[in-house]
Design an enzyme around this catalytic site. Structure first.
Site, PDB file in Angstrom:
ATOM      1  CE1 TYR A  92      34.397  37.425  49.099  1.00 15.83           C
ATOM      2  CE2 TYR A  92      33.681  35.859  47.428  1.00 15.83           C
ATOM      3  CZ  TYR A  92      34.446  36.950  47.803  1.00 15.83           C
ATOM      4  OH  TYR A  92      35.236  37.574  46.870  1.00 15.83           O
TER       5      TYR A  92
ATOM      6  CB  SER B  53      33.025  37.227  43.648  1.00 18.30           C
ATOM      7  OG  SER B  53      33.667  35.959  43.670  1.00 18.30           O
TER       8      SER B  53
END
Ligand code: NAD
Length: 257
Positions: free
Chosen positions: A152, A139
């Site tokens: 995350y 990401s």
């Protein structure tokens, strides 16, 4: 059809980016092993419509024993894995002091440790065949952070590190390992964050979507699963034989800032 004769296993491929990646690889002729929850039959039907073999294993990526069962299934039922795409992921947003410990553990297990387990189980056969591709879906949060996303961000930075270390270990073989770092992609995972923002700030869905993009993604465009699929196809091509250990941003300029 450049990937005819290859099998691709894509974790978390019943929806969103994973399904987009599976469809792109299937369009190149790869047989597909799907994984994930939710609309399994719908995902299988979309892949089967492309004329390739498709199988499914429902392993929970937070459970190493189930991951082992999935990899054994792929070896026995699909002729082994040539292309491993580690994509399954979840999100939870809260500040560190409010972050539920079990959510932290689940995000690290699903978004990071699962990729270690699939990789360690896939690599011996990839080495033996001297060809393979491991594509880790990281990401923009594998490269930079945002407040409220500690687990995350830690998991995605971790998967970029796993990508680099395993790419180095395999550097003299025909097996490459790379990460793709998307910015915002409009999937169910992101729709939940748009809905939360709309509720929090009293915005319409459209206003919340524009606000979300405007904060991080200079292009003001969502990246699409199809665009990520085409990058995965490139990483599987001979042209990418010497692309190793990169964390390739597809983020509308997010991490260029
Ligand atoms: P999504 O919610 O649409 O899909 C997630 C997939 O993972 C689904 O198939 C779901 O069933 C599966 N999954 C969830 N928990 C699982 C578990 N325990 N075991 C097995 N499968 C499980 O999300 P998405 O947006 O398509 O995200 C896919 C990946 O892309 C994630 O790793 C995510 O972090 C990453 N990513 C997404 C974005 C974005 O903007 N959507 C941006 C960057 C990175």
């Amino acid at each position: 059809m450049s990937l005819k004769g290859k099998t691709a296993l894509v974790t978390g491929s019943t929806s969103g980016i994973g399904l987009g990646l599976a469809l792109a690889l299937a369009r190149q002729g790869a047989s597909i092993v799907l994984n994930g929850f939710g609309d399994v039959e719908g995902a299988k039907a979309q892949v089967a419509a492309l004329g390739v073999a498709v199988q499914y294993h429902g392993a929970d990526m937070s459970k190493p024993a189930e991951i082992e069962a999935m990899m054994a299934f792929a070896a026995a039922q699909a002729g082994g894995v040539d292309i491993l795409v580690n994509n399954a992921g979840i999100q939870h947003v809260a500040n560190v002091e409010d972050f539920p410990a079990e959510r932290w553990d689940a995000i690290i297990a699903i978004n990071l440790s699962s990729a270690f387990h699939t990789s360690r189980l896939a690599i011996p056969a990839l080495r033996a065949r001297n060809w393979g591709r491991i594509i880790n879906i990281a990401s923009a949060h594998g490269l930079v952070a945002s407040a409220g996303k500690s687990a995350y961000v830690a998991a995605k930075h971790g998967i970029v590190g796993l990508t680099k270390a395993s790419a180095l270990e395999l550097a003299t073989t025909g097996v490459t390992v790379n990460a793709i770092c998307p910015g915002w992609v409009l999937t169910p995972l992101v729709q939940k964050q748009i809905d939360a923002r709309a509720a929090r700030d009293g915005l319409s869905g459209d206003e919340a979507r524009v606000a979300l993009l405007g904060e991080k993604q200079p292009s003001l465009q969502f990246t699409t699963p199809e665009q990520l699929g085409e990058l995965a196809v490139f990483l599987c091509s001979a042209a990418a034989d010497n692309v190793r250990g990169v964390a390739w941003a597809v983020d509308g300029g997010w991490t260029a800032q």
